[in-house]
Design a protein around this motif. Structure first.
Motif, PDB file in Angstrom:
ATOM      1  N   GLY A  94       0.825  -1.305   0.410  1.00  0.00           N
ATOM      2  CA  GLY A  94       0.150  -0.321  -0.105  1.00  0.00           C
ATOM      3  C   GLY A  94       0.873   1.177  -0.194  1.00  0.00           C
ATOM      4  N   VAL A 100      -2.484  -0.113  -5.037  1.00  0.00           N
ATOM      5  CA  VAL A 100      -2.227  -1.290  -4.148  1.00  0.00           C
ATOM      6  C   VAL A 100      -1.306  -1.527  -5.528  1.00  0.00           C
ATOM      7  CG1 VAL A 100      -2.196  -2.838  -3.101  1.00  0.00           C
ATOM      8  CG2 VAL A 100      -3.875  -0.791  -3.028  1.00  0.00           C
ATOM      9  N   VAL A 122      -3.053   4.506   1.678  1.00  0.00           N
ATOM     10  CA  VAL A 122      -3.016   3.251   2.097  1.00  0.00           C
ATOM     11  C   VAL A 122      -1.953   2.821   3.399  1.00  0.00           C
ATOM     12  CG1 VAL A 122      -3.718   1.007   0.921  1.00  0.00           C
ATOM     13  CG2 VAL A 122      -3.808   2.844  -0.185  1.00  0.00           C
ATOM     14  N   VAL A 125      -2.817  -3.363   4.177  1.00  0.00           N
ATOM     15  CA  VAL A 125      -3.505  -4.484   3.598  1.00  0.00           C
ATOM     16  C   VAL A 125      -3.738  -5.629   4.025  1.00  0.00           C
ATOM     17  CG1 VAL A 125      -2.455  -3.530   1.114  1.00  0.00           C
ATOM     18  CG2 VAL A 125      -1.141  -4.622   2.070  1.00  0.00           C
ATOM     19  N   SER A 136      -8.052  -3.427   1.763  1.00  0.00           N
ATOM     20  CA  SER A 136      -7.182  -1.741   2.122  1.00  0.00           C
ATOM     21  C   SER A 136      -8.211  -0.835   2.598  1.00  0.00           C
ATOM     22  CB  SER A 136      -6.345  -1.776   0.658  1.00  0.00           C
ATOM     23  OG  SER A 136      -7.750  -1.351  -0.427  1.00  0.00           O
TER      24      SER A 136
END
Length: 653
Positions: A94, A100, A122, A125, A136
């Protein structure tokens, strides 16, 4: 899975591969993904994302181990012929940009990129244990379910008011834990909240299921760790729903950075837990989860590492993975650029264990020669190398011949010192004459920009004084225009500091400040904290402007006073008249003249008095005749002539 449930932006992700623990994946400070082989202790693969500096990697999670036959959507696994063993292949990363990245260790390249799901970074994950799904969590408070077969989002929902910092999927793949500060348990079939838990006062960084029992048996437990929290909390999922508070706490020396555990499948089986804290210590726990426990649990064994010097320095532990045996632990320690992997047997009967290791501080990445694709160019003696940089500020580079590369070890080769190298770069010889040789270097306006940047970086007062003493407006404008943007704010701060000094330097600094504001206004306006950056300069200028009105009044009064003093001084100089005569007239003085003059004086005086009386009478008569008869002007003229004649007669006498 030995995936890190989630990591904050301050922590660098470091994760062992599941089951066999063959690989260690970590992201260092330079933004590169490095995968180390724990068996050979060498660098297996290195991947540089396209935006590794701007979109740094925040979290890493290994996918579940797959064989070649299962999962036809994936590429071939890197396995030897005749073996059908499951190996870790896919790795999810991430990034801070909201994407991602899926990396494949089998083919050593990027498998795919999952974009368009998040608008923020992010933070975590997590893989689904069975299906080819990935979850995520992001700063945009959303959870996205990705389908790796299509590479697109399968579903997306809002999880919390704050950012989602940690995720965890249950071993059976039916429940999902998410947390910002409040922990929520989601039903993955309906995407609805199944349970809510109190959580922590800070952002939750780790969520892990501790048992693999169904949730309706009062035997499902999970644990959580948060930033700046020295406790690991264990939560129980109960049938009656009265499960908002934690049931067990594990005490730590610092906030948890990496967690690995062996789940408990029954009440008779204890949960084994290995926690690496931020201070570099490893804590091992072993506990039977069976209802609440009021007293916090202390670790059964604490492991530290130090070097072998006389004054030992602690070596930080990065990650730990529990083996099948209760005494075996795989450790990763050192730094993120070159970690050291080692499988250690720890005597858990002792409460404190200190391991001493001799760790080399020099970084030497040992990789296979096939990985490196860098080629060294062959430079001839006749060729000329153009070095990037500003003109007039570089030394001539000589091409090296092929024969010079092969040097004998016995020959004494003395390297030039930095002082000698700087001495060869002759920038002081500036010649503007026509007959000057072509090879002499000349200082241009670019050099002022280079010198100014160097002076600002090194805070060298001599360099800055030489640059700031220039009074030419054209040179100042060109120098400021050639400055790089990161040097603008330090220049403004230096100008502000010098403006507060002597007024003579302030006069010079105002020119530089004017040039900076004219050329870099758009950059300065784009700064979010512009007011704080330029606050001192603003207040100083404002205070001086306030005083300007009073100073002009004072200047006017002083001017009037000085002019009055000057005029009074000039008037005093006029009244002081010089009494010395410029011309003196003296009559002739002799005894004879004085005697004759004295004798004749009364006669002349009497004659003159009589003549004067006669003349006055004549004038009165003429005035009366003029008033009575205007024709009498001719008579007056005749009388005037007679008077003149009388006067002449008296003079002759």
């Amino acid at each position: 899975m030995a995936a890190d449930g989630g990591s904050s932006s301050l922590q660098l992700p470091c994760v062992f591969s599941p089951k066999s623990r063959q690989y260690l994946a970590l992201c260092a400070q330079d933004g590169r993904l490095r995968i180390w082989n724990t068996d050979s202790k060498t660098l297996h693969q290195e991947y540089v994302p396209s935006a590794h500096l701007s979109a740094t990697c925040l979290c890493i999670a290994w996918g579940p181990c797959r064989t070649v036959k299962e999962g036809p959507q994936r590429k071939k696994r890197k396995s030897e012929a005749g073996q059908v063993e499951e190996k870790a292949d896919l790795l999810a990363m991430g990034t801070a940009a909201g994407s991602v990245l899926i990396y494949s260790t089998a083919k050593g390249a990027l498998h795919c990129t999952l974009d368009g799901g998040h608008s923020g970074g992010v933070n975590c994950v997590q893989w689904h244990p069975e299906d080819s799904l990935l979850y995520s969590g992001s700063d945009d408070t959303n959870i996205v379910e990705w389908d790796l077969q299509t590479g697109k989002t399968r579903s997306k929902w809002k999880a919390d008011r704050a950012a989602v910092t940690s995720l965890c999927v249950s071993p059976d793949g039916k429940l999902l834990l998410s947390a910002g500060q409040i922990i929520k348990m989601w039903d993955l079939d309906t995407k609805e909240v199944y349970r809510k838990f109190t959580g922590h006062s800070t952002a939750v960084t780790t969520l892990r299921f501790a048992t693999s029992r169904p949730p309706d048996s009062n035997g499902l437990y999970f644990l959580s760790g948060a930033a700046h929290d020295r406790l690991l909390s264990v939560w129980q999922v109960r049938e009656d729903g009265k499960d908002k508070n934690s049931v067990v706490s594990f005490t730590l020396t610092d906030e948890p950075q990496h967690i690995d555990l062996v789940t408990s499948n029954s009440k008779e089986e204890a949960v084994r837990l290995a926690v690496v804290c931020k201070d570099g210590q490893l804590h091992l726990f072993e506990h039977f989860l069976n209802g609440p426990c009021k007293k916090p649990m202390s670790p059964s064994c604490t492991v530290q590492m130090s070097d072998t010097k006389d004054s030992p320095v602690p070596i930080p532990l990065l990650a730990a993975a529990l083996g099948a045996d209760t005494r075996t632990v795989m450790l990763a320690y050192g730094n993120h650029l070159q970690p050291v992997m080692e499988k250690v047997e720890i005597n858990t009967a002792e409460r404190h264990v200190c391991l001493t290791r001799d760790v080399q501080t020099s970084l030497s990445l040992s990789m296979e020669t096939t990985v490196s694709k860098v080629k060294t160019p062959v430079v001839n003696a006749k060729s000329r190398v153009l070095v990037p940089g500003l003109p007039g500020h570089q030394a001539p580079v000589k091409g090296t011949s092929q024969g010079s590369e092969k040097r004998k070890k016995d020959t004494d080769t003395k390297e030039m010192s930095i002082a000698e190298r700087l001495g060869e770069i002759d920038l002081s010889s500036v010649s503007t004459e026509k007959g000057a040789p072509k090879g002499t270097a000349s200082l241009q306006t670019d050099n002022f920009a280079v010198l100014l940047v160097q002076g600002l970086e090194s805070s060298d007062a001599n360099i800055l004084n030489k640059v700031f003493q220039t009074r030419k407006e054209m040179v100042i404008r060109k120098t400021v225009a050639r400055l790089p943007l990161p040097a603008v704010l330090p220049l403004v701060e230096e100008i502000t500091k010098r403006l507060q000094g002597h007024p003579f330097t302030a006069v010079l600094m105002v020119r530089w400040l004017k040039a900076v504001l004219m050329h870099h206004t758009s950059y300065l306006a784009s700064l979010p904290d512009l007011v704080t950056q330029l606050g001192v300069l603003y207040h100083m200028i404002e205070s001086r402007v306030k005083m300007f009105h009073k100073l002009t009044k004072l200047h006017g009064k002083l001017y009037l006073l000085m002019t009055q003093v000057a005029t009074s001084d000039s008037s005093n100089t006029v009244t002081d008249v010089d009494h010395t005569a410029k011309l003196v007239y003296e009559e002739e003085s002799s005894d004879e003249d004085e005697a004759s003059g004295d004798e004749g004086l009364p006669d002349d005086d009497s004659d003159n008095w009589e003549e004067d009386e006669a003349m006055e009478e004549d004038k009165e008569e003429q005035a009366d005749e003029e008033d009575d008869d205007p024709d009498s002007r001719t008579d007056s003229k005749a009388n005037g002539e007679e008077d003149m004649e009388h006067g002449n007669e008296s003079e002759e006498e």
